[in-house]
Motif scaffolding. Structure first.
Motif, short mmCIF file in Angstrom:
data_model
loop_
_atom_site.label_atom_id
_atom_site.label_comp_id
_atom_site.label_asym_id
_atom_site.label_seq_id
_atom_site.Cartn_x
_atom_site.Cartn_y
_atom_site.Cartn_z
N PHE A 1 -0.99 28.75 -3.85
CA PHE A 1 -1.62 27.75 -4.42
C PHE A 1 -2.79 27.23 -3.57
O PHE A 1 -3.79 26.79 -4.18
CB PHE A 1 -0.80 26.59 -4.81
N THR A 2 -2.65 27.18 -2.35
CA THR A 2 -3.48 26.70 -1.30
C THR A 2 -4.34 27.90 -0.69
O THR A 2 -5.57 27.63 -0.05
CB THR A 2 -3.14 25.58 -0.50
N ILE B 1 -1.87 12.59 -17.73
CA ILE B 1 -0.57 12.49 -16.95
C ILE B 1 0.03 13.90 -16.71
O ILE B 1 0.54 14.43 -15.67
CB ILE B 1 0.37 11.60 -17.94
N VAL B 2 -0.09 14.87 -17.71
CA VAL B 2 0.68 16.32 -17.68
C VAL B 2 -0.34 16.91 -16.49
O VAL B 2 0.30 17.47 -15.60
CB VAL B 2 0.42 17.11 -19.01
N TYR B 3 -1.54 16.85 -16.58
CA TYR B 3 -2.29 17.78 -15.42
C TYR B 3 -2.03 16.72 -14.14
O TYR B 3 -1.79 17.61 -13.06
CB TYR B 3 -3.86 17.36 -15.63
N ASP C 1 -6.64 21.98 -6.48
CA ASP C 1 -6.89 20.61 -6.47
C ASP C 1 -8.25 20.50 -7.28
O ASP C 1 -8.48 19.70 -8.04
CB ASP C 1 -6.95 19.98 -5.23
N TYR C 2 -9.24 21.49 -7.03
CA TYR C 2 -10.62 21.43 -7.47
C TYR C 2 -10.58 21.60 -8.98
O TYR C 2 -11.01 20.82 -10.00
CB TYR C 2 -11.60 22.43 -6.62
N ILE C 3 -9.91 22.32 -9.45
CA ILE C 3 -9.70 22.89 -10.94
C ILE C 3 -8.80 21.60 -11.57
O ILE C 3 -9.41 21.21 -12.81
CB ILE C 3 -8.91 24.03 -11.16
N ILE C 4 -7.99 21.19 -11.12
CA ILE C 4 -7.05 19.98 -11.67
C ILE C 4 -7.98 18.69 -11.68
O ILE C 4 -8.18 18.19 -12.55
CB ILE C 4 -5.87 19.60 -10.57
N GLY C 5 -8.92 18.48 -10.56
CA GLY C 5 -9.84 17.41 -10.73
C GLY C 5 -10.83 17.48 -11.75
O GLY C 5 -11.00 16.55 -12.31
N ILE C 6 -11.41 18.68 -11.77
CA ILE C 6 -12.45 19.00 -13.00
C ILE C 6 -11.65 18.74 -14.30
O ILE C 6 -12.29 18.11 -15.17
CB ILE C 6 -13.17 20.24 -12.80
N SER C 7 -10.49 19.19 -14.60
CA SER C 7 -9.94 19.24 -15.97
C SER C 7 -9.37 17.84 -16.12
O SER C 7 -9.74 17.36 -17.23
CB SER C 7 -8.75 20.29 -15.83
N ILE C 8 -8.96 17.04 -15.14
CA ILE C 8 -8.67 15.56 -15.44
C ILE C 8 -10.04 14.62 -15.68
O ILE C 8 -10.17 13.81 -16.66
CB ILE C 8 -7.91 15.01 -14.19
N GLY C 9 -10.93 15.10 -14.78
CA GLY C 9 -12.35 14.24 -15.28
C GLY C 9 -12.94 14.42 -16.62
O GLY C 9 -13.42 13.73 -17.20
#
Length: 197
Positions: A90-91, A67-69, A37-45
């Motif tokens: 994943f977690t 949207i893809v992320y 989630d941290y990686i996804i959050g940074i990427s989206i931000g």
């Protein structure tokens, strides 16, 4: 002035898309941030920030990337609720740091913690003496949970054989000068009762 307005508009667009994606990904994304989630959050931000200030990025390209992320995060979240294998991948899984009062040095190293880190975390949780701890677990979210030895657990009314009544939830009846009529109904009162208090 046109560039200034474009940045404002792009920022608003990215905020709206971020809000929509966050709603899609669910509240778990905020409250229980794991490594994925941290990686996804940074990427989206990062994508949203780039979309706001980089006019070489087309609106639809930036929105599509967000949207893809977000879609991948939502899919992974769905998979982890359905599959223990996916959840572990994943977690991650909890890691026992202290087992039956003994520090597991190999797990401490695997978690990339040293004894000073463990001592600090224990102190922050109210344990100044590691000999009081029965179990210590590093959760997948990065938080550390402690189970004290029985003789160091806080005394409860049940331990004292005391009869106590259950507490209910507190409910705000007035917020910013406005009566919360639904809350008033839920406690079995009416607005007249509130006004007379």
């Amino acid at each position: 002035m046109g560039d200034f307005l474009d940045v404002i508009f792009r920022s608003l667009v990215s905020l709206v898309v971020l809000f929509a994606i966050t709603e899609l990904m669910g509240k778990k994304q905020i409250s229980q941030l794991n490594l994925f989630d941290y990686i996804i959050g940074i990427s989206i931000g990062s994508i949203a920030a780039s979309l706001s200030v980089d006019d070489s990025i087309k609106y639809m390209d930036g929105i599509l990337a967000i949207i893809v992320y977000g879609g991948i995060a939502a899919l992974i979240s769905f998979l982890t609720t359905k599959s223990i294998v996916a959840r572990r991948f994943f977690t991650g899984i909890p890691c026992v740091i202290i087992d039956n009062g003994k520090i597991i040095n190999s797990n401490l190293k695997k978690s990339r913690l040293d004894i000073n880190d463990l001592l600090q975390i224990a102190r922050e949780n109210g344990y100044y003496d590691l000999s009081q701890i029965h179990y210590c677990i590093l959760e997948p979210s990065g938080k550390v949970s402690f189970l004290p030895k029985a003789k160091y657990m806080p005394v409860t009314p049940n331990d004292m054989k005391l009869k106590v009544s259950e507490n209910g939830l507190c409910s705000n009846l007035v917020i910013d000068g406005n009566l919360m009529e639904e809350n008033i109904k839920n406690i079995g009162k009416d607005t007249a009762w509130v006004v007379t208090r």
